[in-house]
Scaffold this motif. Sequence first.
Motif, PDB file in Angstrom:
ATOM      1  N   GLU A  16      46.610  -3.669  73.945  1.00 41.06           N
ATOM      2  CA  GLU A  16      47.512  -4.365  74.606  1.00 41.06           C
ATOM      3  C   GLU A  16      47.452  -5.463  75.707  1.00 41.06           C
ATOM      4  O   GLU A  16      46.805  -6.066  75.557  1.00 41.06           O
ATOM      5  N   SER A  61      49.752   5.223  87.747  1.00 43.39           N
ATOM      6  CA  SER A  61      48.447   5.124  87.225  1.00 43.39           C
ATOM      7  C   SER A  61      47.549   6.515  87.477  1.00 43.39           C
ATOM      8  O   SER A  61      46.760   6.758  86.567  1.00 43.39           O
ATOM      9  N   LEU A 110      46.483   5.103  69.457  1.00 52.79           N
ATOM     10  CA  LEU A 110      46.542   4.674  70.841  1.00 52.79           C
ATOM     11  C   LEU A 110      48.027   4.332  71.451  1.00 52.79           C
ATOM     12  O   LEU A 110      48.434   4.753  72.555  1.00 52.79           O
ATOM     13  N   GLU A 111      48.707   3.923  70.596  1.00 53.55           N
ATOM     14  CA  GLU A 111      50.300   3.456  70.744  1.00 53.55           C
ATOM     15  C   GLU A 111      50.888   4.868  71.200  1.00 53.55           C
ATOM     16  O   GLU A 111      51.735   5.153  72.131  1.00 53.55           O
ATOM     17  N   GLN A 114      49.681   6.527  74.502  1.00 57.72           N
ATOM     18  CA  GLN A 114      50.394   5.754  75.313  1.00 57.72           C
ATOM     19  C   GLN A 114      51.785   6.155  75.695  1.00 57.72           C
ATOM     20  O   GLN A 114      52.137   6.416  76.827  1.00 57.72           O
ATOM     21  N   GLU A 115      52.495   6.453  74.452  1.00 56.02           N
ATOM     22  CA  GLU A 115      54.003   7.026  74.875  1.00 56.02           C
ATOM     23  C   GLU A 115      54.024   8.412  75.529  1.00 56.02           C
ATOM     24  O   GLU A 115      54.604   8.784  76.330  1.00 56.02           O
ATOM     25  N   THR A 117      51.546   9.518  77.231  1.00 56.27           N
ATOM     26  CA  THR A 117      51.158   9.460  78.756  1.00 56.27           C
ATOM     27  C   THR A 117      52.306   8.834  79.603  1.00 56.27           C
ATOM     28  O   THR A 117      52.442   9.360  80.919  1.00 56.27           O
ATOM     29  N   ARG A 118      53.027   7.815  79.113  1.00 58.68           N
ATOM     30  CA  ARG A 118      54.347   7.281  80.043  1.00 58.68           C
ATOM     31  C   ARG A 118      55.366   8.558  80.122  1.00 58.68           C
ATOM     32  O   ARG A 118      55.952   8.659  81.291  1.00 58.68           O
ATOM     33  N   LEU A 132      50.312   0.654  80.622  1.00 60.44           N
ATOM     34  CA  LEU A 132      49.559   0.423  79.725  1.00 60.44           C
ATOM     35  C   LEU A 132      48.223   1.246  79.513  1.00 60.44           C
ATOM     36  O   LEU A 132      47.454   1.190  80.727  1.00 60.44           O
ATOM     37  N   LEU A 133      47.915   1.876  78.323  1.00 57.43           N
ATOM     38  CA  LEU A 133      46.488   2.409  78.210  1.00 57.43           C
ATOM     39  C   LEU A 133      45.873   1.779  76.996  1.00 57.43           C
ATOM     40  O   LEU A 133      46.185   1.306  76.286  1.00 57.43           O
ATOM     41  N   ASP A 134      44.516   1.612  77.528  1.00 53.10           N
ATOM     42  CA  ASP A 134      43.608   1.089  76.560  1.00 53.10           C
ATOM     43  C   ASP A 134      42.593   1.904  76.479  1.00 53.10           C
ATOM     44  O   ASP A 134      42.009   2.786  77.353  1.00 53.10           O
ATOM     45  N   ARG A 139      42.516  -3.187  73.329  1.00 48.76           N
ATOM     46  CA  ARG A 139      43.527  -4.215  73.411  1.00 48.76           C
ATOM     47  C   ARG A 139      42.969  -5.503  73.850  1.00 48.76           C
ATOM     48  O   ARG A 139      43.520  -6.402  73.388  1.00 48.76           O
TER      49      ARG A 139
END
Length: 206
Positions: A16, A61, A110-111, A114-115, A117-118, A132-134, A139
Amino acid sequence: MTETSIPHAEQSLDEEETATLAVDGDDTETDDDNAADEDTDTAAGGRVKKAVSESDLFRQSEIAADYVEGLLDILDYDGDIDELVAAGRPMVEVVGERLQNLVGQRGATLEALQELTRLAVFRQTGTPSRLLLDVGGYRANRRKELAAVAKNAVEKVKEYGEPVRLEAMSAFERKCVHDVVNAMSGVASESEGVEPNRRIVVRPAD
């Protein structure tokens, strides 16, 4: 219209965006998968985005980092976790070896992470997050590849004067391409289609 494919990252590169939200073509949707700034209704019935303080973003974060650390423990993966705020959004970066399974094909895993985690951040704060998670620098590497794809499409548009239609991309990938195209003169980009087949068309500017 020219069809252009995106070169896939090597497994060692796996993708990302320290990106801000981008307006996607004429439909005014945001091309970040979940535009998660907190909104509030105005008296006139409109929507106004509330500013989120730097401390609130860092708190997001931290929550995300704790959640990701728990996932790594469950999955028995080793990785160093950094939490930070960049470009007005919270970020978590996981660095380590043997993390490819957390990235998945074209960053699909990863996507999904990320969701999740959000969602973990939202459950604790009550505020939607643009976190944003990498993982493994995926990303950052993917962004470089997509910059090359975007520049190649722009060159074709300028040479032939015809729109170039790229292959389907994730919201993150589209954002990367839009950023590059929008920084160049004589061309414009817009998205078409619906997920998971949404893609970018690069065309001569009006």
